[in-house]
Design an enzyme around this catalytic site. Structure first.
Site, PDB file in Angstrom:
ATOM      1  CE  LYS A  78      98.253 -29.485  38.858  1.00 45.76           C
ATOM      2  NZ  LYS A  78      97.438 -30.270  37.950  1.00 45.76           N
ATOM      3  CD  GLU A 109      86.883 -39.333  31.356  1.00 46.90           C
ATOM      4  OE1 GLU A 109      86.031 -38.434  31.167  1.00 46.90           O
ATOM      5  OE2 GLU A 109      87.853 -39.203  32.125  1.00 46.90           O
ATOM      6  NE  ARG A 157      81.827 -38.156  34.321  1.00 50.30           N
ATOM      7  CZ  ARG A 157      82.438 -37.055  34.715  1.00 50.30           C
ATOM      8  NH1 ARG A 157      83.241 -36.423  33.888  1.00 50.30           N
ATOM      9  NH2 ARG A 157      82.236 -36.575  35.909  1.00 50.30           N
TER      10      ARG A 157
END
Ligand SMILES: Cc1ncc(C[n+]2csc(CCOP(=O)(O)OP(=O)(O)O)c2C)c(N)n1
Length: 656
Positions: A283, A387, A415
């Site tokens: 990243k 979630e 969600r």
């Protein structure tokens, strides 16, 4: 777009077709130019950075080997897709990314035929790609469906539901796992540990060192994988998990090694059935600061590259979902965002209440839990991008006497709707929901807007729902919600409030279902002749807009401004009183008008047969564009000027 001039090869790429002409050496040069252009471009606009830097080589390889838009490339979450936007004809529009009327920060079908699927929420890519693969099969087409998913997004149940189904169907589908060992913050969980084992094992180093040699002499990577597996009997076999789900696992390979990526993808393209390619990337690749601090640079502020000083400033409106509040502990009270108020509250509350547990679905920084996670690490749970699990986990804890606080963005709570109803509310369990980013969020746009929480929560029995009008009220509402022995939600907006100081010594008086009359300009007694009486019922952070409007109109209208505080239970008595005493009620909320707090007021009026004209102000029945919060609020008439306009239109002033 002056900076494109400095990238001569990139400037020739107007669509992926132009890539097809380039050889590997040129593609490597293109990767360097693309990285430089992305950095320069985001230096002007801000936006998602680290993830895109990590997918430069993959993006080039995908567009070289596959034929988008006929082949479908689906980017999970979509925050890593800026290089894809640049290579698919949008380089010259990058200066407008995430700005009103400019490019979206995420893939969007209406923006480009190359954006195969609209995204913003994570872990949808495999399901969508599978759907497209099935559609291609039904139509007798041979096109490819490719899902690119990060190791963070892979922690969500939905990704596994899709893998499970795809493997079973034997669908013609390629899943590329972009493994950088990071979510926004370091990735968590057993899956992450599993990947780490794969990468640290001898297998990876063997394959890595042999890969080029083997790939050039062998017809397919499938054979490579088979041979390596035989070779590795008795040790960790990478991808067993995915093989068990019915996929042909290939990898791990270095996702920055463009020649290897090209050869591998070329080989995979010929393979039928469900393919799983595991690539390893870094990243922030190529920008040292982001390589070292990928979380800080997950999203960057304008000037991050040219002016290092800017890195320390608080992130601006264009900053993305995660980082705005990462610096909570260093702010003075007057400049706190609502997230920072929550951050302070939860640390204070944890010190007083040993049963308090904090839960976040992968949003430690964005939700303001950095300080808590450091000071109360044994009571802190980052569950990954999960979630649904976060809410039922809280329910389980609450059953056993713990006091869980679920810190969650409004848009991501969507969600976990069934879990909220079935696992928490139905059992009347004391779970506190600290709901951030309620209402318009700005540059992230429609995918991240918290438009619906008041609508979808207020119909659930047992819920108490509050929306603070300022920072101090937010702090004390959190305390109040936590003290209840039932489910409670405090929903607050993105960004800063009006700047009130938190008074921790003296609690704001809150009574369940009681609103507060904040202003009645009749008391000024300045009216020489009868004027219309208007009551503005404000739910949440737009109260100051109502107060400003009342101030502006104070000589011509009798205006009362009420801070409703509770969406549920509602202050029915006050609503009826105001309806009887006013010529107009205006409800004001940063939530969908349909089913929202204003609708709740309408229901009360109808049930009590109280007749008074009502105007419901809130978010309209279409998805908002991206832009700053102020711009969008202004567009929807939810700011001071919009309120003034609404009132003047209803009761025109004589002479206007
Ligand atoms: C359902 C949902 N929850 C949370 C988020 C916030 N979010 C955006 S990106 C991200 C991390 C993604 O990590 P990964 O998939 O590994 O991609 P990387 O940035 O590492 O490339 C999170 C948690 C989201 N977009 N969607």
């Amino acid at each position: 777009m002056t900076e494109l001039l400095r990238y001569p090869l990139l400037a020739t790429i107007n669509s992926p077709d132009d890539l097809k002409e380039l050889d590997t050496e040129q593609l490597i040069l293109l990767a360097t130019e693309l990285r430089g252009f992305l950095l320069e471009s985001l230096d002007r606009t801000g936006g998602h950075l680290s993830s895109g830097l990590g997918t430069i080589e993959l993006t080039i390889a995908l567009h070289k080997i596959f034929n988008a838009p006929n082949d479908k490339i689906i980017w999970d979450v979509g925050h890593q897709a800026y290089p894809h936007k640049i290579l698919t004809g949008r380089a010259r529009q990058m200066s407008s990314i995430r700005i009103r009327k400019g490019l979206s920060g995420f893939p969007k079908r209406s923006e480009s035929p190359y954006d195969a699927f609209g995204v913003g929420h994570s872990s949808t890519s495999i399901s969508a790609a599978l759907g497209m693969a099935i559609a291609a099969k039904e139509a007798g087409l041979t096109r490819k469906s490719i899902a690119v998913i990060g190791d963070g997004a892979m922690t969500a149940g939905m990704a596994f539901e899709a893998l499970n189904h795809a493997g079973d169907l034997g669908a013609d589908l390629l899943v590329i796992l972009n493994d950088n060992d990071m979510s926004i913050s370091p990735n968590v969980g057993g899956l992450s540990n599993y990947f780490a084992k794969v990468l640290s094992g001898k297998f990876y180093s063997t394959v890595k060192s042999n890969s080029k040699k083997v790939l050039s002499t062998m017809p397919s990577v499938w054979e490579l994988a088979c041979r390596a597996e035989e070779h590795m009997k008795g040790m960790i076999i990478p991808g067993t998990l995915f093989e068990e789900l019915g996929f042909n696992y290939i990898g791990p390979i270095d996702g920055h090694d463009l020649p290897t990526l090209l050869t591998t993808l070329k080989n995979i393209k010929e393979l039928p059935g469900p393919q799983f390619l595991h690539i390893v990337t870094q990243k922030g690749k190529g920008f040292e600061a982001a390589e070292k601090e990928p979380t800080q640079y997950h999203a960057a502020t304008p000037g991050f590259y040219s002016n290092k000083e800017n890195n320390n400033k608080e992130h601006s409106q264009t900053t993305s979902e995660n980082t705005e509040n990462a610096t909570a502990q260093y702010q003075t009270p007057a400049t706190l965002t609502y997230t920072q108020v929550f951050s302070e509250w939860i640390v204070d509350a944890a010190a007083k209440h040993p049963q308090l547990i904090a839960i976040t679905p992968a949003m430690r920084e964005g939700s303001g839990l950095v300080a808590f996670s450091e000071q109360f690490s044994d009571r802190y749970y980052d569950v990954g991008i999960a979630e649904q699990h976060s809410v039922t986990l809280a329910a389980g804890m609450a059953c056993e006497g713990l006091k869980p606080v679920v810190a969650i963005y409004s848009t991501f709570l969507q969600r976990a709707y069934d879990q909220l109803i079935h696992d928490v509310a139905l059992q009347n369990l004391p779970v506190l929901f600290a709901i951030d980013r309620g209402g318009i969020v700005g540059a992230d746009g429609a995918t991240h807007t918290g438009s619906f929480d008041l609508s979808f929560m207020r119909c659930i029995p047992n819920m108490t729902i509050m929306a603070p009008a300022d920072e101090n009220e937010c702090y004390h509402m959190l305390d109040f919600g936590f003290s209840l022995n039932t489910p409670a939600a405090i929903r607050y907006p993105r960004g800063k409030g009006p700047g009130t100081t938190i008074n921790k010594q003296q609690a704001t008086y809150l009574e369940s279902g009681k609103a507060e009359l904040v202003l009645d300009n009749r008391q000024n007694d300045t009216f020489k002749e009868p004027v219309p009486t208007i009551a503005i019922l404000s739910f949440g952070g737009l109260l100051n807009e109502a107060l400003d409007a009342a101030q502006e109109l104070k000589d011509a209208y009798h205006i009362k401004v009420i801070n409703m505080r509770f969406i549920k239970p509602l202050d029915n008595t006050l609503i009826i009183q105001q309806a009887r005493a006013s010529d107009l009620l205006i409800t004001l909320e940063d939530n969908a008008v349909l089913g929202g707090a204003g609708s709740a007021v309408n229901e009360v009026l109808i049930s009590q047969t109280a007749t008074c004209p009502v105007i419901n102000l809130g978010l309209p029945d279409y998805f908002p564009e991206h832009g700053s919060q102020q711009e969008i609020h202004h567009d929807y008439g939810l700011d001071c000027s919009g309120l003034v306009k609404t009132i003047k239109e209803k009761f025109p002033l004589s002479g206007t």
